[in-house]
Design a protein around this motif. Sequence first.
Motif, PDB file in Angstrom:
ATOM      1  N   HIS B  21       0.842  -1.196   0.000  1.00  0.00           N
ATOM      2  CA  HIS B  21       0.000   0.000   0.000  1.00  0.00           C
ATOM      3  C   HIS B  21       0.876   1.244   0.000  1.00  0.00           C
ATOM      4  CE1 HIS B  21      -3.627  -2.301   0.519  1.00  0.00           C
ATOM      5  NE2 HIS B  21      -3.125  -2.904   1.567  1.00  0.00           N
ATOM      6  N   PRO B  22       1.373   1.642  -1.156  1.00  0.00           N
ATOM      7  CA  PRO B  22       2.218   2.842  -1.204  1.00  0.00           C
ATOM      8  C   PRO B  22       1.401   4.093  -0.908  1.00  0.00           C
ATOM      9  CG  PRO B  22       1.745   2.067  -3.412  1.00  0.00           C
ATOM     10  CD  PRO B  22       1.196   1.047  -2.479  1.00  0.00           C
ATOM     11  N   GLU B  23       1.959   4.951  -0.054  1.00  0.00           N
ATOM     12  CA  GLU B  23       1.257   6.190   0.290  1.00  0.00           C
ATOM     13  C   GLU B  23       1.502   7.240  -0.782  1.00  0.00           C
ATOM     14  OE1 GLU B  23       2.496   7.366   4.156  1.00  0.00           O
ATOM     15  OE2 GLU B  23       1.264   5.865   5.167  1.00  0.00           O
ATOM     16  N   CYS B  24       0.511   8.064  -0.963  1.00  0.00           N
ATOM     17  CA  CYS B  24       0.578   9.082  -2.003  1.00  0.00           C
ATOM     18  C   CYS B  24      -0.055  10.355  -1.462  1.00  0.00           C
ATOM     19  CB  CYS B  24      -0.192   8.572  -3.220  1.00  0.00           C
ATOM     20  SG  CYS B  24       0.116   9.484  -4.699  1.00  0.00           S
ATOM     21  N   PHE B 169      -0.033   6.275  -9.838  1.00  0.00           N
ATOM     22  CA  PHE B 169       0.099   6.728  -8.456  1.00  0.00           C
ATOM     23  C   PHE B 169      -0.473   5.723  -7.452  1.00  0.00           C
ATOM     24  CE2 PHE B 169       0.066  10.796 -10.786  1.00  0.00           C
ATOM     25  CZ  PHE B 169       1.289  11.282 -10.371  1.00  0.00           C
ATOM     26  N   TYR B 170      -1.352   4.841  -7.893  1.00  0.00           N
ATOM     27  CA  TYR B 170      -1.978   3.956  -6.902  1.00  0.00           C
ATOM     28  C   TYR B 170      -1.885   2.474  -7.260  1.00  0.00           C
ATOM     29  CZ  TYR B 170      -6.007   4.074 -10.097  1.00  0.00           C
ATOM     30  OH  TYR B 170      -6.804   3.986 -11.201  1.00  0.00           O
ATOM     31  N   GLY B 171      -1.539   2.129  -8.471  1.00  0.00           N
ATOM     32  CA  GLY B 171      -1.405   0.721  -8.826  1.00  0.00           C
ATOM     33  C   GLY B 171      -2.715   0.107  -9.263  1.00  0.00           C
ATOM     34  N   SER B 172      -3.166  -0.912  -8.548  1.00  0.00           N
ATOM     35  CA  SER B 172      -4.378  -1.620  -8.954  1.00  0.00           C
ATOM     36  C   SER B 172      -5.638  -0.907  -8.497  1.00  0.00           C
ATOM     37  CB  SER B 172      -4.375  -3.040  -8.390  1.00  0.00           C
ATOM     38  OG  SER B 172      -3.287  -3.750  -8.900  1.00  0.00           O
ATOM     39  N   LYS B 175      -6.680   2.277  -1.902  1.00  0.00           N
ATOM     40  CA  LYS B 175      -7.033   1.469  -0.732  1.00  0.00           C
ATOM     41  C   LYS B 175      -8.264   2.066  -0.047  1.00  0.00           C
ATOM     42  CE  LYS B 175      -5.211  -0.219   3.626  1.00  0.00           C
ATOM     43  NZ  LYS B 175      -4.270   0.059   4.705  1.00  0.00           N
ATOM     44  N   LYS B 176      -9.220   1.220   0.218  1.00  0.00           N
ATOM     45  CA  LYS B 176     -10.448   1.685   0.887  1.00  0.00           C
ATOM     46  C   LYS B 176     -10.109   2.182   2.293  1.00  0.00           C
ATOM     47  CE  LYS B 176     -13.711  -1.324  -1.536  1.00  0.00           C
ATOM     48  NZ  LYS B 176     -12.794  -2.107  -2.366  1.00  0.00           N
ATOM     49  N   GLY B 177     -10.679   3.314   2.669  1.00  0.00           N
ATOM     50  CA  GLY B 177     -10.465   3.875   3.996  1.00  0.00           C
ATOM     51  C   GLY B 177      -9.229   4.737   4.118  1.00  0.00           C
ATOM     52  N   SER B 178      -8.496   4.925   3.020  1.00  0.00           N
ATOM     53  CA  SER B 178      -7.243   5.687   3.115  1.00  0.00           C
ATOM     54  C   SER B 178      -7.358   7.103   2.553  1.00  0.00           C
ATOM     55  CB  SER B 178      -6.132   4.940   2.368  1.00  0.00           C
ATOM     56  OG  SER B 178      -6.378   4.988   0.976  1.00  0.00           O
ATOM     57  N   VAL B 179      -8.494   7.428   1.967  1.00  0.00           N
ATOM     58  CA  VAL B 179      -8.609   8.731   1.304  1.00  0.00           C
ATOM     59  C   VAL B 179      -8.838   9.819   2.356  1.00  0.00           C
ATOM     60  CG1 VAL B 179      -9.872  10.072  -0.412  1.00  0.00           C
ATOM     61  CG2 VAL B 179      -9.545   7.620  -0.746  1.00  0.00           C
ATOM     62  N   ASP B 180      -8.059  10.871   2.240  1.00  0.00           N
ATOM     63  CA  ASP B 180      -8.113  11.966   3.222  1.00  0.00           C
ATOM     64  C   ASP B 180      -7.951  13.284   2.472  1.00  0.00           C
ATOM     65  OD1 ASP B 180      -7.874  13.738   5.282  1.00  0.00           O
ATOM     66  OD2 ASP B 180      -6.241  12.706   6.309  1.00  0.00           O
ATOM     67  N   SER B 287      -3.741   5.921  -0.015  1.00  0.00           N
ATOM     68  CA  SER B 287      -2.798   4.824  -0.244  1.00  0.00           C
ATOM     69  C   SER B 287      -3.265   4.021  -1.442  1.00  0.00           C
ATOM     70  CB  SER B 287      -2.721   3.904   0.987  1.00  0.00           C
ATOM     71  OG  SER B 287      -2.198   4.605   2.088  1.00  0.00           O
ATOM     72  N   GLY B 288      -2.322   3.533  -2.190  1.00  0.00           N
ATOM     73  CA  GLY B 288      -2.671   2.696  -3.327  1.00  0.00           C
ATOM     74  C   GLY B 288      -2.649   1.228  -2.923  1.00  0.00           C
ATOM     75  N   THR B 289      -2.924   0.397  -3.866  1.00  0.00           N
ATOM     76  CA  THR B 289      -2.796  -1.053  -3.669  1.00  0.00           C
ATOM     77  C   THR B 289      -1.991  -1.588  -4.840  1.00  0.00           C
ATOM     78  OG1 THR B 289      -4.938  -1.143  -2.585  1.00  0.00           O
ATOM     79  CG2 THR B 289      -4.024  -3.220  -3.369  1.00  0.00           C
ATOM     80  N   HIS B 290      -0.862  -2.156  -4.502  1.00  0.00           N
ATOM     81  CA  HIS B 290       0.044  -2.612  -5.554  1.00  0.00           C
ATOM     82  C   HIS B 290       0.422  -4.058  -5.254  1.00  0.00           C
ATOM     83  CE1 HIS B 290       3.024  -2.386  -8.655  1.00  0.00           C
ATOM     84  NE2 HIS B 290       3.989  -2.684  -7.827  1.00  0.00           N
ATOM     85  N   TYR B 291       0.338  -4.892  -6.236  1.00  0.00           N
ATOM     86  CA  TYR B 291       0.648  -6.307  -6.042  1.00  0.00           C
ATOM     87  C   TYR B 291       2.010  -6.635  -6.642  1.00  0.00           C
ATOM     88  CZ  TYR B 291      -4.277  -6.720  -4.878  1.00  0.00           C
ATOM     89  OH  TYR B 291      -5.502  -6.565  -4.287  1.00  0.00           O
ATOM     90  N   VAL B 292       2.810  -7.319  -5.878  1.00  0.00           N
ATOM     91  CA  VAL B 292       4.124  -7.752  -6.352  1.00  0.00           C
ATOM     92  C   VAL B 292       4.113  -9.278  -6.424  1.00  0.00           C
ATOM     93  CG1 VAL B 292       6.599  -7.690  -5.947  1.00  0.00           C
ATOM     94  CG2 VAL B 292       5.170  -5.791  -5.178  1.00  0.00           C
ATOM     95  N   PRO B 293       4.089  -9.852  -7.605  1.00  0.00           N
ATOM     96  CA  PRO B 293       4.149 -11.310  -7.697  1.00  0.00           C
ATOM     97  C   PRO B 293       5.500 -11.814  -7.189  1.00  0.00           C
ATOM     98  CG  PRO B 293       3.479 -10.319  -9.780  1.00  0.00           C
ATOM     99  CD  PRO B 293       4.001  -9.219  -8.914  1.00  0.00           C
TER     100      PRO B 293
END
Lengths: 360, 398
Positions: B21-24, B169-172, B175-180, B287-293
């Motif tokens: 969850h990278p912050e932005c 900036f956010y990936g996939s 993230k729910k609940g992270s918007v401010d 925060s974004g949601t980013h998946y790293v295989p």
Amino acid sequence: MAITYKTFNNADLAVTRTLLHEVIPITGSIVSGTYVEGTTNETNIKNYSHGMFQSIYDYPYLSSSANHIMDITVGYPADSAMSNSSPLAQQMQPKKINIYNQMSQLLVGFDHTGAIRPFDKDGDLTGGNKIKEAFFITFARLLVKDEIQKNTFRMSFATGGTAGNSRFLNSMTVGDYGADSSYKVNSPAGEYGILYTSSVTPNEESGVGLLYYQAGVAVLTASVFTSSAANDFGSSFGSSATSADTRNINTVLSGTAISASADGFRTRLINVEFNNTTELNSTIYFCRANHNEFNYSSNPTYLTGSKIRVKEVSKDQPLAYITTVGLYSADKELLAVAKVSEPLKKTPQNELTLRVRLDY
Amino acid sequence: MPNCLYKFETDDVFHNRIKTHPECEFYIYDSVVYYKNRSLQSGSFTPSVPNVKPGFVNLYELNVDRLSGDTGLIYPYLTKTSNVESFKTVSISHFHTQFDYGTKVTGTYPLTASIDREYFAASATRKHVDALKNVFDYYLPMSKHYKFSSSLGEKSSQALNLISVPSIFYGSSIKKGSVDLRYYVTGTLVGQLKDENRNGELIQVAPYGSTNSGSVAGTVLYNEGFLCLTGAWEINDRQLKYTGGDSVDSGRWLYFGVGANDGITGSSGETASTQTRASASFSMAFSGTHYVPVLTMMAHAQKGKLNHSNNPTYIDYESSASFLPLTGTYVYLERDRTIKNIVSASYTEPTASFKKITYISKIGIYDEYRNLIGVATVATPVKKEEEIDYTFKLKLDI
């Protein structure tokens, strides 16, 4: 999940290739003199403890924004005049010999006896003049991409320069002139062209280096520097020059570290430019919906009250709206999905061919 | 080339993915967007090293600290062929009329991305909002406020503030609940929105006890990267030129992010300083949601295995006078070699009993054709004795 599948035949597939190029200019101001910290520390130049090559970045390499541009190193074979113990003092000789051997193994290969072939001036490996003392400029894959485009490589540099005087004396431009039609293919590393000093009537003697297109390596003979009238090869000029900077190319090549030779070459570099090539391969799938196909839908919203929603009266012809094309494997696994920008009306009155392009 | 190869079994190889969850954070002030509070970095050739305006990111970071007339710029080009391939930035008519076959169709670098704000006054046309109709309705199970057309609002006609966030900036997904979202006027927090219920509703949570606190001022399209603000109530009574013209209005969520690449320029040159937009500033964090295989491989060093080394130092050269083979007219005999005893002993003499000991320093990964495709090196060599087994866990981000 689709309930009807249609199998592609050979006439439904087409493979295309697009060549995308980028113009890569590398000016001398990037590789030397711009990012100097203090008096001598160039922050975009990375020297390693092993000392076998020097890396050039386009910005101070401690910054995450910096991109690796190229590496510079030098080498000569064991039978080079530079390898003689006298009269030249020597430094890092085994490494320089190893570098030459490694480069020639990779780029030129071996002969029928298993011996390493030296770099050949005109690419005819059966004989002729060889490049023995050489500068190796290996460009970063970020810039070369799939390969350097033929007949686009030009490199300008000064072959002279005196420590107490001017930095750029006797400038020379080398390029792979005419290589788009005369490139060589007898290298294990792919295609290569010969670097000439001009496009006029090249012959064996006029070749000053080799350029390996797929490998992204330029090999430049060190002899271009020795013929200059003013042939100091140190890296410093003007008032900051020391006695070490008045040495000629032979002394620097044999008697100093590899990084000193790289510095000498780098500080004489005026400009490098080439075009790279990226191959974009595409497969085009022609998805054909004939007049009697795909006129119904299994979508739950297609029906309302057990009647087709988009039909006004029962005698109307069936119709559907195509929104998505799914590409499935032979095992009916969904591999890819193509969306149309707006739904396409499909009735028994019309036929559609949807062109789906997959780039890779 | 090693002389012992072990095949990974089914239970030795795992494919999984790490969810990050990278912050932005963006800060918008006087029509300038600041990304992660980065200041302008001046270079040797350009006023901005990444070669982009503040608030933008440079894809692949090409043309860093480069200037057209000085160092030259890297740029792409295609040669026009009958394939009719071109850049997206070249219109079809321009492509057909301005370029002959064989000529170059050029593009430009760097490729950039930043947030983008669009304000739609009531009843104004809004293609970008209309295009999201189905997307809004798709989120309906999460909240009734997503409904494109309802008693809670007609998104096709009501005044609306649409903020677009590129996926770089956010990936996939966001993230729910992270918007401010924070709205400042002259440095004072006058309003704050959060999706605290994690259902996409942007609820006013500050200042505490303010009018409309607890009201829904907009929604978030998490997967697509859009923030749709419809809160039209007044959150600050200071009259500012929010719409770019001379008309003034109170602070509202409709004006959140004004100046964020929406064509409204900065306030320099404005005469009525009390009404300048520069009094307002905005912060947007999520925060974004980013998946790293990740490929995880278990490499086993079993008991009684891997206890011999081909390393030259494994042999005790000092114990034998010569290792040269014995040769003669009728004989060719290789001499026996002794393995060096490296078992630790308390005394120099006698030495400890011999044991076969190796030190594992590297693990090579080979493909089915025995090509070396990867090497894992341990931080310090691991002592391997015959009665000990190890399992090395190798992880590879792919």
